[in-house]
Scaffold this active site. Structure first.
Site, mmCIF file in Angstrom:
data_model
loop_
_atom_site.group_PDB
_atom_site.id
_atom_site.type_symbol
_atom_site.label_atom_id
_atom_site.label_comp_id
_atom_site.label_asym_id
_atom_site.label_seq_id
_atom_site.Cartn_x
_atom_site.Cartn_y
_atom_site.Cartn_z
ATOM 1 N N ARG A 88 -20.701 60.391 -20.429
ATOM 2 C CA ARG A 88 -20.050 59.140 -20.806
ATOM 3 C C ARG A 88 -19.125 59.413 -21.991
ATOM 4 O O ARG A 88 -19.578 59.584 -23.117
ATOM 5 C CB ARG A 88 -21.093 58.079 -21.160
ATOM 6 C CG ARG A 88 -21.961 57.646 -19.975
ATOM 7 C CD ARG A 88 -21.139 57.044 -18.861
ATOM 8 N NE ARG A 88 -21.962 56.462 -17.794
ATOM 9 C CZ ARG A 88 -21.459 55.946 -16.688
ATOM 10 N NH1 ARG A 88 -20.145 55.963 -16.479
ATOM 11 N NH2 ARG A 88 -22.254 55.436 -15.771
ATOM 12 N N ALA A 100 -25.695 53.218 -10.490
ATOM 13 C CA ALA A 100 -25.040 51.961 -10.855
ATOM 14 C C ALA A 100 -23.552 52.057 -10.591
ATOM 15 O O ALA A 100 -22.992 53.152 -10.462
ATOM 16 C CB ALA A 100 -25.294 51.637 -12.332
ATOM 17 N N GLU A 117 -23.974 51.711 -4.087
ATOM 18 C CA GLU A 117 -24.114 52.742 -5.114
ATOM 19 C C GLU A 117 -25.326 53.634 -4.858
ATOM 20 O O GLU A 117 -25.291 54.834 -5.140
ATOM 21 C CB GLU A 117 -24.208 52.097 -6.497
ATOM 22 C CG GLU A 117 -22.930 51.433 -6.972
ATOM 23 C CD GLU A 117 -21.803 52.428 -7.220
ATOM 24 O OE1 GLU A 117 -22.093 53.623 -7.440
ATOM 25 O OE2 GLU A 117 -20.634 52.018 -7.207
ATOM 26 N N GLU A 121 -24.278 57.446 -4.714
ATOM 27 C CA GLU A 121 -24.703 58.299 -5.827
ATOM 28 C C GLU A 121 -25.974 59.083 -5.528
ATOM 29 O O GLU A 121 -26.154 60.191 -6.035
ATOM 30 C CB GLU A 121 -24.913 57.460 -7.088
ATOM 31 C CG GLU A 121 -23.628 56.895 -7.685
ATOM 32 C CD GLU A 121 -23.831 56.378 -9.095
ATOM 33 O OE1 GLU A 121 -24.971 56.426 -9.599
ATOM 34 O OE2 GLU A 121 -22.831 55.932 -9.694
#
Length: 219
Positions: A88, A100, A117, A121
């Site tokens: 991040r 998410a 998602e 993911e």
């Protein structure tokens, strides 16, 4: 069948005294400051109560416009939670998070985003879906609302059925299945900092205590 619009639960009786509620103070004018592919920045000039009952005042408030997001606490048959490590940039951290994503597909509600998602993911589908608490992560600065779901009855999606290519931060995802009790310990020890992950883990631990009876199942 529950609606995918994810309406707020009704609060009645004594509980209604302490419950968030929609409100809107008068806006004298509004100006967009920035518009990017994921969010925007806006300034509203809001009419607010004055000090000590001395009329009202118009005050500028900056905030981020955001479509919202959905996150999934995937709980397998062994009571383990799926956590994924992702970089991040804004925080300068790699963070362990729940699967998410933003609610940024036209006509897609929070539950549909959560299902998508989980496939993209994690390569998983779930047979059972439950609501967990939704929340505003930074209500003083952003309109973003994150919707949390608990997914059970997991199964692997064949690779040929996944029409999604991971890139950028998602290309470097790492995944671990962590026993729920261990995940709670990581939260309480301060090892995990993503808001959806922290709230999702603690809510799931509370839900396990009554066999998920306190959760609303959604379809």
């Amino acid at each position: 069948m529950a609606s995918d619009t994810h309406p707020a639960r009704a609060v009645t009786g004594a509980d209604a005294k302490i419950a968030d509620a929609p409100a809107s103070w008068p806006v004298e004018r509004s100006e967009e400051r920035f518009r990017g592919p994921k969010c925007g920045m806006r300034t509203d000039w809001v009419r607010m109560p004055g000090a000590s009952g001395e009329g009202t005042a118009v005050v500028a408030r900056d905030y981020m416009e955001h479509p919202g997001a959905a996150a999934v606490l995937a709980l397998d048959g062994e009571g383990r939670v799926l956590l994924q490590r992702q970089y991040r940039h804004a925080t300068g951290h790699t963070m362990w998070e729940l699967p998410a994503g933003m609610i940024d597909v036209a006509g897609e509600g929070p539950l549909a985003t959560a299902r998508r998602e989980l496939v993209e993911e994690a390569g998983l589908r779930a047979r059972e879906w439950y609501e967990l608490p939704d929340f505003f992560p930074t209500p003083g600065f952003s309109a973003e609302r994150i919707h949390l779901f608990l997914a059970r009855g997991l199964s692997r999606v064949p690779a040929e059925e996944i029409d999604f290519v991971r890139e950028h931060e998602e290309a470097d995802l790492a995944a671990e299945w962590v026993p729920l009790a261990e995940a709670v310990r990581l939260v309480m020890d301060g090892a995990l900092h993503n808001g959806a992950t922290v709230i999702g883990i603690l809510a799931a631990r509370a839900a396990v205590g009554d066999g998920f009876a306190s959760l609303r199942r959604v379809h």
